[in-house]
Design an enzyme around this catalytic site. Structure first.
Site, mmCIF file in Angstrom:
data_model
loop_
_atom_site.group_PDB
_atom_site.id
_atom_site.type_symbol
_atom_site.label_atom_id
_atom_site.label_comp_id
_atom_site.label_asym_id
_atom_site.label_seq_id
_atom_site.Cartn_x
_atom_site.Cartn_y
_atom_site.Cartn_z
ATOM 1 N N ALA A 236 -9.213 -1.102 -0.564
ATOM 2 C CA ALA A 236 -9.914 -1.636 0.602
ATOM 3 C C ALA A 236 -11.275 -2.164 0.166
ATOM 4 C CB ALA A 236 -10.077 -0.546 1.656
ATOM 5 N N GLU B 124 -1.115 2.065 -0.602
ATOM 6 C CA GLU B 124 -0.639 2.401 0.747
ATOM 7 C C GLU B 124 0.122 1.229 1.359
ATOM 8 O OE1 GLU B 124 -3.801 5.600 2.465
ATOM 9 O OE2 GLU B 124 -4.652 3.672 1.845
ATOM 10 N N GLU C 90 -9.387 7.674 -3.547
ATOM 11 C CA GLU C 90 -10.326 7.880 -2.440
ATOM 12 C C GLU C 90 -11.226 9.110 -2.602
ATOM 13 O OE1 GLU C 90 -7.131 5.253 -0.642
ATOM 14 O OE2 GLU C 90 -7.251 6.866 -2.113
#
Length: 257
Positions: A65, A114, A134
């Site tokens: 992200a 993901e 993460e």
């Protein structure tokens, strides 16, 4: 401004390419929105039967992200970010009525892995590297990683990948069941098209129903066997069942609409 998502059609197969090569195809809000609208459009396109999803270039599928976008978010903003991502893209792909094949061409990290896991089949190039980093940022996977990874590789391996925040090689991903195939970079799309072509020959209605039944087995409070029984019975009322069985009896190839 270049399009964030590119779509190419060949026959009944659509290839969707995330087009942010200078950012290693990182997922920002605009890219997630563009991917979502593209998937919805392709799902309703009767000329498309299978979707291949990949990233531009040879370095990265999606390298995660875009952290700069949410580095200063509050608790509530963080929850909304994850919830919106699930609803807008990741759950959307998993529950799409058409199969989505992830062509993992390089890094698939964080939101990128993901995204690949929300697809129905994954093919990786031999230079692919996958991981959920993460916890090294003080956060956890928020786009389905804590749920889909254990489904694919088992609880123990998923815990290890999440806790260490490390990357695994394509061959390990294959051994663990995270990807279906590993091929060379120059054979990646060819392999995906091969799988897609075999899929296109079958009943699109039956495939959509079968995928829904498989997903039902992973839903809390849903009896997957009952879902299968209902879906199996309903298939008997479709034109494609009539065509498939008639073609078999007549010893010809079926012509599914």
């Amino acid at each position: 401004m270049e399009d964030l998502v590119l779509v190419a059609r060949e026959g009944k197969i659509a290839t969707v390419t995330i087009n942010r090569p200078n950012q290693l195809n990182a997922l920002n809000g605009a890219t997630i929105a563009a991917l979502s609208s593209t998937m919805v459009e392709l799902e309703s396109d009767d000329d498309v039967r299978v979707i291949i999803l990949t990233g531009s270039g040879e370095k990265s599928f999606v390298a995660g992200a875009d952290i700069k976008e949410f580095a200063n978010y509050s608790v509530e903003e963080g929850k909304e970010l994850a919830r919106k991502g699930h609803e807008t893209l990741f759950n959307l792909i998993e529950n799409l009525k058409k199969p989505v094949i992830a062509a993992v061409n390089g890094f698939a990290l964080g939101g990128g892995l993901e995204l690949a896991m929300s697809c129905h089949v994954r093919v990786a190039s031999d230079n692919a590297r996958m991981g959920l980093p993460e916890v090294s940022l003080g956060v956890i996977p928020g786009y389905g990683g804590t749920q889909r990874l254990p489904q694919l590789v088992g609880k123990g391996k998923a815990m290890e990948m999440i806790m260490t925040a490390g990357m695994i090689k394509a061959d390990d991903a294959l051994q663990w069941g995270l990807v279906n195939y590993v091929v060379s970079q120059d054979q990646l799309m060819e392999k995906c098209v091969e799988i897609a072509s075999k899929t296109v020959a079958n009943s699109g209605v039956a495939i959509a129903t079968a995928m829904k039944a498989v997903n039902a087995g992973f839903q809390t409070g849903v009896n997957g066997f009952e879902a299968e029984i209902d879906a199996f019975g309903e298939a008997f009322g479709t034109d494609e069942f009539s065509e498939g069985t008639t073609a078999f009896i007549e010893k010809r190839k079926p012509e599914f609409k």
